[in-house]
Design an enzyme around this catalytic site. Sequence first.
Site: not given
Length: 501
Positions: A50, A187-188, A192, A245, A250
Amino acid sequence: MRAIRTAGPCTVVIFGASGDLTKRKLVPALYRLVQQQLVPAEFAIVGQARTPMADEAFRDRMKQAVAEFSEDRRVDADVWRSFAQGLYYLPSDIGNAGDYRKLSDLLDRIDRERGTAGNRLFYLSVAPRFYAEAVAQLGRAGLTRPKAGSWVRVIIEKPFGSDLASAQRLNVDIHEWLDESQIYRIDHYLGKETVQNLLALRFANGIFEPLWNRQYIDHVRVTNAESVGVEGRGGYYETAGVMRDMIQNHVFQVVSLVAMEPPAHLDSESVRDEKIKVMESARPFTVARVDAECVRGQYGSGSILGKPVPGYREEDGVARDSTTETFALLTMYFDNWRWAGVPFYLRSGKRMPKRVTEIAIQFRAAPYQLFGATVMGEVAPNQLVIRIQPDEGITLRFAAKVPGQVTHIRDVNMDFRYGSSFGVQLAEAYERLLLDCILGDSTLYARRDMTERGWEIVMPILERWAQTKQDVQFPNYEAGTWGPQAAHDLLAAAGRNWGRA
Ligand code: BG6
């Protein structure tokens, strides 16, 4: 196998370009892709947020971000020049239809100027409440339909929903405008290297898979520990807790790779079919199982590496009587032929003594003990530990004879370390995941069914914990320790322990 992976032309549009993720992860990762020439010259990035800002000012900010957050902390002048030429900024409002027409015009212009061929990747790095809205606006502006011969893909950041119903609703909403092949739920953890290596370890070797089952494995322990607290994100964390979380996304992704059957092929559908199949076999959490086989915790004040740190309830944005869990332990069972009766203990927590994510495969003891107890005094059953981070590697523990005239046997470790074996810095997860998306490979992204299944599994725990929140005695672990006593007792009651992480 070594596959050369160079992407075709495209424009990446980052929604939420003034946010933390953009500067810490996304732009440094895209810069690295340009630096390694993994994306062609016909490449552009549009930042959307913005705040009014000119292209030049955005470029300056992003240059600083690369200098501060890229792996080697420096910006190569030549690479930056070509990177910056393709960097644009569009001040706009997620809810304003007119702004999407501007975006569409800008993208057409970029296609003409830079030859990006109408290929578009929209990255939604905005507050979750805007995901559906942004997709709908893109759809109404005609931006979700690829032009002939080109593609349109959308990456959606976590959290994907905050419970089963909201995740299902979000899936329905975005499917109004996109088909599943266009949706990349990130999903990081899947980006990996060490998580991807789980597939190589299991299916590129002949010696592990025959042992990878209930005949030889006693139990599996997954530890996902962080030494950090909520890092200024108390407001968000209050609505989440560690179950939402970390575990539902994960940790479940990692566990499904450990527990799944070998896929027929390595393409995204075959791999993801196996992951969902094993998660389908996860035993449901009844109230009795939640009470007996799960543990929740919240940290109080304590110290990490000798430095005093405040308790969770003292963090900014956190209620003084908060009942949000910062630690959880779940005992999972996969009711199938491979795993019947083998517990998977999963724990994740903040403010633990150190940052470590690892999977410990605990084998059964030898069927018959030839050596007497005095000789075998210090020997534990074999164990394979896969360290996801940091100090990435794999350790196999087995018994060996101590040299000398007296027979004495003790445990030794056989170690593989990424750092010393390959001598390279492991790539950032976002680098790999962004490149995969540009290449159209969704193997390392969460499919619709997996996001919903993750929620389905944890819902009974979340519900039970919500109903009984007045009963918790929080805080119940000191910052800098391995979680509440109950998390140790639960394993001890079964004659097991967490080992040394
Ligand atoms: C994020 C969570 O998804 O993962 C954070 O929201 C957490 O709370 C982070 O700290 C951990 O990621 P990593 O890669 O540092 O293990």
